[in-house]
Design an enzyme around this catalytic site. Structure first.
Site, PDB file in Angstrom:
ATOM      1  N   SER A  60       0.879  -1.172  -0.078  1.00  0.00           N
ATOM      2  CA  SER A  60       0.119  -0.258  -0.037  1.00  0.00           C
ATOM      3  C   SER A  60       0.893   1.246  -0.006  1.00  0.00           C
ATOM      4  O   SER A  60       0.356   2.451  -0.405  1.00  0.00           O
ATOM      5  CB  SER A  60      -0.900   0.011   1.281  1.00  0.00           C
ATOM      6  OG  SER A  60      -1.812  -1.070   1.110  1.00  0.00           O
ATOM      7  N   GLU A 239       8.104 -11.409  -0.953  1.00  0.00           N
ATOM      8  CA  GLU A 239       6.747 -11.691  -0.970  1.00  0.00           C
ATOM      9  C   GLU A 239       6.272 -13.089  -1.766  1.00  0.00           C
ATOM     10  O   GLU A 239       5.647 -13.920  -1.499  1.00  0.00           O
ATOM     11  CB  GLU A 239       5.699 -10.807  -1.072  1.00  0.00           C
ATOM     12  CG  GLU A 239       5.855  -9.573   0.259  1.00  0.00           C
ATOM     13  CD  GLU A 239       4.633  -8.811   0.157  1.00  0.00           C
ATOM     14  OE1 GLU A 239       3.685  -9.236   0.576  1.00  0.00           O
ATOM     15  OE2 GLU A 239       5.126  -7.529   0.085  1.00  0.00           O
ATOM     16  N   HIS A 255      29.618   5.383  -4.604  1.00  0.00           N
ATOM     17  CA  HIS A 255      30.331   6.047  -3.514  1.00  0.00           C
ATOM     18  C   HIS A 255      30.435   5.086  -2.341  1.00  0.00           C
ATOM     19  O   HIS A 255      30.873   5.477  -1.274  1.00  0.00           O
ATOM     20  CB  HIS A 255      29.522   7.316  -3.411  1.00  0.00           C
ATOM     21  CG  HIS A 255      29.419   8.330  -4.303  1.00  0.00           C
ATOM     22  ND1 HIS A 255      30.583   9.304  -4.406  1.00  0.00           N
ATOM     23  CD2 HIS A 255      28.643   8.484  -5.266  1.00  0.00           C
ATOM     24  CE1 HIS A 255      30.239   9.928  -5.310  1.00  0.00           C
ATOM     25  NE2 HIS A 255      29.491   9.594  -6.170  1.00  0.00           N
ATOM     26  N   LYS A 349       1.416 -10.945  12.292  1.00  0.00           N
ATOM     27  CA  LYS A 349       0.279  -9.953  12.603  1.00  0.00           C
ATOM     28  C   LYS A 349      -0.582 -10.698  13.814  1.00  0.00           C
ATOM     29  O   LYS A 349      -1.328 -10.024  14.618  1.00  0.00           O
ATOM     30  CB  LYS A 349      -0.743  -9.779  11.427  1.00  0.00           C
ATOM     31  CG  LYS A 349      -0.181  -8.728  10.434  1.00  0.00           C
ATOM     32  CD  LYS A 349      -1.041  -8.640   9.335  1.00  0.00           C
ATOM     33  CE  LYS A 349      -0.504  -7.393   8.452  1.00  0.00           C
ATOM     34  NZ  LYS A 349      -1.411  -7.280   7.182  1.00  0.00           N
TER      35      LYS A 349
END
Length: 356
Positions: A60, A239, A255, A349
């Site tokens: 998202s 994923e 660099h 989660k």
């Protein structure tokens, strides 16, 4: 077991959740997303914004990142991406804040929404539903409703184009109709070249996946317009393919990272460099890419260039994204894993929910 990418049955048997169909449907998704954006109306007061923030996580948030990168040479106000709980301290009533959560239940983004309300920011919610849509409706906040049922990372068109069109409707940028049309055209052409029915020897994405199988990919690109594309490749490999990789951009990597191509020597032989290139790369960056390739070719397993397609910047950006999405799909098949489930995110989660 060795997977044959030209065996459609093997692909289908591994791709149990049918991600390939979402990839094939992506050009049409972009068309639908454009229609969603065109029908939205936003308060005229939103035009007077001194800065723009995109707040979201994971799939998202990538849309905001892409908008920031794409509009770097056009936007007259700063565009900032926020991937955290809450919003930056500078956000106030002069800020335009896109609150982006595909599910509408991302806890960090919900907190950003609540923070935006308290700061009286100009809010626009982009979501498919969930708690966030309910909160926006209750607070009278404009929201863009996008279709449900996709993995967030596969809904990039739905999260990107309505937000881009919103910025043009608010006179923050010029309208992008012709650019969006070219995106759909280029993606439709690429689909026919990358689809599973196209044999490996003619299929760029299958060839790339084969070269990356069992190796550690490093995705390099120019910082101009393609920094987020290299990051998208990395997150899609994570994923979809369940594979670690790395990404970096020119000129910055010349660099620092270029010096690291010494050790550990044994591991370097398993590194594959994917260099995302564009015909309009800054001439000095193109030269840096060439020199870097000459330096690391003796250390790396392989160096592969992938060139963008299209005339406009937006089409060239999305062409490289689309190739990368297919590569991550085919690498998942070679890894013998269903590309759609993200079990570790689901587990994390769940454990967070248990803690309150």
């Amino acid at each position: 077991m060795t997977i044959n990418l030209d065996n459609f049955q093997e692909i289908t048997g591994t791709d149990k959740s049918n991600l390939k169909q979402l990839l094939l449907d992506f050009p049409e998704q972009c068309l639908t997303a454009r229609k969603i954006g065109e029908k939205e109306i936003f308060p005229s007061a939103y035009k007077a914004s001194k800065n723009i923030i995109f707040s979201g996580l994971g799939g998202s948030a990538v849309s905001g990142d892409l908008i920031r990168s794409y509009l770097a040479g056009e936007a007259k106000v700063p565009i900032v991406i926020n991937r955290n709980y809450g919003l930056p301290e500078f956000v106030d009533s002069s800020s335009l804040v896109f609150i982006c959560s595909y599910s509408g239940n991302t806890e960090e983004t919900i907190q950003s929404f609540e923070d935006g309300l308290s700061k009286k920011a100009k809010l626009i919610v982009v979501t498919s539903g969930g708690k966030l849509k309910t909160l926006a409706d209750e607070a009278g906040i404009p929201f863009v409703t996008i279709p449900q049922g996709l993995p967030p990372r596969a809904a990039l068109g739905y999260s990107f184009f309505p937000a881009l069109i919103a910025l043009s409707k608010l006179s923050i940028i010029n309208e992008k109709n012709s650019q969006i049309e070219e995106v759909v055209t280029i993606l439709s052409q690429l689909k026919e070249k990358l689809r599973p029915e196209v044999k490996t020897e003619m299929n760029q994405a299958k060839l790339l996946a084969g070269n990356m199988y069992g190796k550690f990919p490093l995705v390099y690109a120019s910082n101009d317009f393609f920094d987020v594309v290299s990051y998208r490749w990395r997150t899609q490999l994570a994923e979809n393919s369940k594979s670690l990789s790395s990404n970096h951009v020119f000129p910055e990597l010349t660099h620092n990272e270029i010096v690291g191509w010494e050790f550990p020597q044994k591991l370097l032989r398993d590194f594959v460099v994917i260099c995302l290139r564009d015909k309009h790369d800054h001439p000095r960056i193109s030269k840096r890419m060439d020199i870097t390739a000459s330096i690391v070719k003796e250390k790396a397993n392989k160096i592969i260039e992938v060139w963008s397609e299209g005339k406009g910047v937006l089409a060239r950006i999305f062409s490289l994204i689309y190739v990368g999405d297919f590569v991550s799909f085919y690498l998942a098949i070679l890894n013998n894993v269903d590309p759609t489930p993200v079990d570790r995110i689901t587990y994390l989660k769940k454990k967070l929910a248990e803690t309150g």
